[in-house]
Design a protein around this motif. Structure first.
Motif, short mmCIF file in Angstrom:
data_model
loop_
_atom_site.label_atom_id
_atom_site.label_comp_id
_atom_site.label_asym_id
_atom_site.label_seq_id
_atom_site.Cartn_x
_atom_site.Cartn_y
_atom_site.Cartn_z
N SER A 1 0.82 -1.22 -0.07
CA SER A 1 -0.02 0.07 0.04
C SER A 1 0.75 1.36 -0.09
O SER A 1 0.22 2.38 -0.15
N GLY A 2 2.11 1.14 0.45
CA GLY A 2 2.91 2.42 0.64
C GLY A 2 2.35 3.34 1.60
O GLY A 2 1.80 2.75 2.79
N LEU A 3 2.64 4.57 1.57
CA LEU A 3 2.22 5.59 2.71
C LEU A 3 1.85 6.78 2.00
O LEU A 3 2.60 7.33 1.22
N LYS A 4 0.93 7.52 2.43
CA LYS A 4 0.36 8.89 2.21
C LYS A 4 1.06 9.90 3.20
O LYS A 4 0.71 9.60 4.24
N VAL A 5 1.41 10.88 2.52
CA VAL A 5 1.95 12.10 3.42
C VAL A 5 1.47 13.29 2.91
O VAL A 5 1.90 13.67 1.79
N GLY A 6 0.61 13.89 3.47
CA GLY A 6 0.17 15.18 2.80
C GLY A 6 -0.54 14.73 1.83
O GLY A 6 -0.73 15.74 0.70
N GLY A 7 -1.36 13.75 1.61
CA GLY A 7 -1.90 13.41 0.56
C GLY A 7 -1.26 12.62 -0.83
O GLY A 7 -1.81 12.41 -1.61
N GLU A 8 -0.02 12.69 -0.49
CA GLU A 8 1.03 12.49 -1.70
C GLU A 8 1.30 10.73 -1.14
O GLU A 8 1.94 10.63 -0.11
N LYS A 9 1.33 9.93 -2.38
CA LYS A 9 1.62 8.42 -1.85
C LYS A 9 3.18 8.23 -2.10
O LYS A 9 3.67 8.67 -3.32
N TYR A 10 3.71 7.72 -1.16
CA TYR A 10 5.15 7.44 -1.50
C TYR A 10 4.95 5.64 -1.37
O TYR A 10 4.29 5.13 -0.67
N VAL A 11 5.98 5.37 -2.34
CA VAL A 11 5.92 3.68 -2.51
C VAL A 11 7.30 3.49 -1.38
O VAL A 11 8.27 3.71 -1.50
N ALA A 12 6.96 1.96 -1.07
CA ALA A 12 8.06 1.45 0.01
C ALA A 12 8.98 1.13 -0.86
O ALA A 12 8.84 0.47 -2.24
N VAL A 13 10.30 1.13 -0.50
CA VAL A 13 11.47 0.96 -1.28
C VAL A 13 12.53 0.01 -0.43
O VAL A 13 12.16 -0.43 0.77
N ASN A 14 13.19 -0.75 -1.07
CA ASN A 14 14.23 -1.79 -0.40
C ASN A 14 14.82 -0.94 0.73
O ASN A 14 15.19 0.25 0.75
N GLY A 15 15.03 -1.61 1.82
CA GLY A 15 15.30 -1.03 3.19
C GLY A 15 14.47 -0.86 4.01
O GLY A 15 14.47 -0.99 5.40
#
Length: 150
Positions: free
Chosen positions: A79-93
């Protein structure tokens, strides 16, 4: 023109305890455009700028980091993560790092990192840094807070 402190100056021993806002200000000095310090339940202790993450977004991050490494990775990569309405995709690490769970995200040329310590979560967004660079800034603050029992 104000001069930003270098890393060694940010965490010199000081008999005066830092406020929660001092930590988010310090993350901004590291280049984070958004910084949030929150409890393990997602309750915001301090943010810069104020309100940069919605209440549901903070609770979602706390939920991601509130499990074991496998559950975190499965949920973050799905699902990633939304920050201030913007979606960030999870990355290695994304996963366990130095005994703490961490979320690393990417969106365009920007990145975000959230790390869970004993009593809180430190989160930062950098508009022009790689996930490892953002993680380094956040991890420095987690280490400082852990030394103070947080």
């Amino acid at each position: 023109i104000p001069v930003l402190p270098n890393q060694s100056q940010l965490f010199e021993p000081d008999p005066t305890p830092m406020s929660w806002t001092d930590y988010t200000d310090s993350l901004a000095a590291y280049g984070c455009s958004k910084a949030v310090l929150m409890g393990l339940d997602g309750t915001v202790w301090a943010s810069k700028p104020d309100g940069c993450m919605g209440a549901e977004e903070c609770v979602a991050l706390a939920g991601l980091l509130g499990h074991d490494e496998k559950t975190l990775q499965d949920a973050a990569f799905a699902s990633g993560l939304k920050v201030g309405g913007e979606k960030y995709v999870a990355v290695n690490g994304t996963g366990e790092m130095d005994g703490n769970l961490a979320f690393l995200g990417k969106k365009g040329s920007g990145s975000c990192a959230g790390v869970k310590s004993t009593q809180c979560i430190v989160f930062g967004v950098c508009d022009d840094k790689s996930p490892p660079e953002t993680l380094s800034a956040v991890q420095t603050h987690v280490t400082q807070l852990a030394g103070a029992g947080y």
